[in-house]
Design an enzyme around this catalytic site. Structure first.
Site, PDB file in Angstrom:
ATOM      1  N   ARG A 160      10.503  -6.071  -6.981  1.00 44.28           N
ATOM      2  CA  ARG A 160      11.582  -6.114  -6.276  1.00 44.28           C
ATOM      3  C   ARG A 160      12.369  -7.450  -5.522  1.00 44.28           C
ATOM      4  NH1 ARG A 160      10.929  -1.411  -1.409  1.00 44.28           N
ATOM      5  NH2 ARG A 160      12.279  -2.937  -0.623  1.00 44.28           N
TER       6      ARG A 160
ATOM      7  N   LYS B 294       5.243   4.869   3.070  1.00 40.22           N
ATOM      8  CA  LYS B 294       5.780   5.769   2.887  1.00 40.22           C
ATOM      9  C   LYS B 294       5.648   6.278   1.704  1.00 40.22           C
ATOM     10  CE  LYS B 294       9.373   3.789   5.005  1.00 40.22           C
ATOM     11  NZ  LYS B 294       8.916   1.711   5.287  1.00 40.22           N
TER      12      LYS B 294
ATOM     13  N   ARG C 213      17.128   4.876   9.822  1.00 40.03           N
ATOM     14  CA  ARG C 213      15.998   3.059  10.562  1.00 40.03           C
ATOM     15  C   ARG C 213      17.132   3.398  11.660  1.00 40.03           C
ATOM     16  NH1 ARG C 213      14.847   1.680   5.349  1.00 40.03           N
ATOM     17  NH2 ARG C 213      14.114  -0.507   4.702  1.00 40.03           N
TER      18      ARG C 213
ATOM     19  N   ARG D 217       1.471  -5.369  -4.108  1.00 44.97           N
ATOM     20  CA  ARG D 217       1.932  -4.648  -4.322  1.00 44.97           C
ATOM     21  C   ARG D 217       2.554  -5.955  -5.709  1.00 44.97           C
ATOM     22  NH1 ARG D 217       6.148  -1.042  -0.538  1.00 44.97           N
ATOM     23  NH2 ARG D 217       7.453  -2.640  -0.995  1.00 44.97           N
TER      24      ARG D 217
ATOM     25  N   ARG E 175      12.910  -8.174   6.501  1.00 45.73           N
ATOM     26  CA  ARG E 175      12.335  -6.232   7.229  1.00 45.73           C
ATOM     27  C   ARG E 175      11.596  -6.155   8.296  1.00 45.73           C
ATOM     28  NH1 ARG E 175      10.429  -6.638   1.453  1.00 45.73           N
ATOM     29  NH2 ARG E 175      10.425  -4.282   1.606  1.00 45.73           N
TER      30      ARG E 175
END
Ligand code: ADP
Length: 260
Positions: free
Chosen positions: A139, A13, A88, A127, A150
């Site tokens: 993160r 995204k 969300r 990532r 998640r």
């Protein structure tokens, strides 16, 4: 252009949002980024959100809705925005509908990046490796354990938004497993189609549209022949001839008054 990007963590995204903002001169509104900024700044919202985010759970709807409400009123969002990570939950989507309606704004499209969950973990690992190689801070929720949480939150609370927006006719799906440029090209194509359809609708005035609609409806419902013929001749059904003497029934009053 006002868009929503839907998709699980790692779906791409953020990458696609970056491309959309330069192409359409709109802003990216990422609740994840905004919350991380609040955490870094140690604001009251940040203090409340930190532990929740570290567990991979969702921050309360009221908190993110307030952040978004404030953000879409900023001057740089006037030309449009792409929402990334918001809404969300269905409650957030309903709150967004209210926020937009109050401002007479509409969403142009909700684009869902469909991905294979098995691949997501690999993507997040990459990532993390890329960020570490660039010397960037990773993160705290980008690790396999939290990712599972998640994903579970996504499946239970966010995935139903596909149906929510499909029922409004603005949901569009894109294969998020394709190479990045192909995903971008697919999004471009569907947005071009959305824009063309919008322009076509805009050319027809609402009055002409409703006239055309009722014409189409009456065409679809053919009149019985005899009735249609009598209407053409200007005659009225039975009752009119019975009332020649002026003894009228209440239903015929207007017609007789007019004739006088
Ligand atoms: P992801 O990469 O998983 O899509 P984000 O960067 O969008 O994650 O968000 C990171 C975390 O911030 C989420 O796991 C959640 O705790 C919180 N968060 C972000 N957006 C929202 C939202 N709209 N509602 C509730 N929590 C949110």
């Amino acid at each position: 252009m006002r868009l929503i990007l839907l998709g699980p963590p790692g779906a791409g995204k953020g990458t696609q949002a970056q491309r959309l903002i330069s192409k359409y001169r709109i802003v990216q509104l990422s609740t994840g980024d905004m919350l991380r900024a609040a955490v870094a700044a140690g604001t009251p919202v940040g203090l409340q959100a930190k532990a929740i985010m570290d567990r991979g759970e969702l921050v309360p709807d009221a908190v993110v809705v307030a952040i978004i409400a404030d953000r879409i009123d900023q001057p740089d969002a006037k030309n449009g925005f792409v929402l990334d990570g918001f809404p969300r939950t269905v409650a957030q989507a309903e709150a967004l509908d209210r926020l937009l309606a109050e401002r007479s704004l509409r969403l142009d499209a909700v684009i869902e990046l469909a991905v294979d969950e098995g691949i997501l973990l690999k993507r997040i690992e990459k990532r993390v490796a890329d960020m570490t190689a660039r010397g960037e801070k990773v993160r705290s929720d980008d690790n396999p354990d939290v990712l599972k949480g998640r994903l579970a939150a996504y499946r239970a609370l966010t995935a139903p938004l596909s149906y929510y927006y499909a029922s409004k006719g603005i949901h569009r799906g894109v294969d998020g497993m394709a190479p990045i440029d192909e995903v971008t090209a697919a999004i471009d194509r569907l947005l071009a189609a959305t824009k063309a359809a919008k322009a076509k609708r805009g050319k027809v005035s609402p009055k002409a549209r409703s006239k055309a609609r009722s014409k189409a409806r009456s065409k679809a419902r053919p009149k019985p022949r005899a009735k249609a013929a009598s209407r053409r001749a200007g005659s009225r059904p039975r009752k009119a001839s019975k009332n020649k003497g002026g003894m009228r029934k209440s239903g015929t009053r207007r017609r007789l008054t007019k004739a006088r």
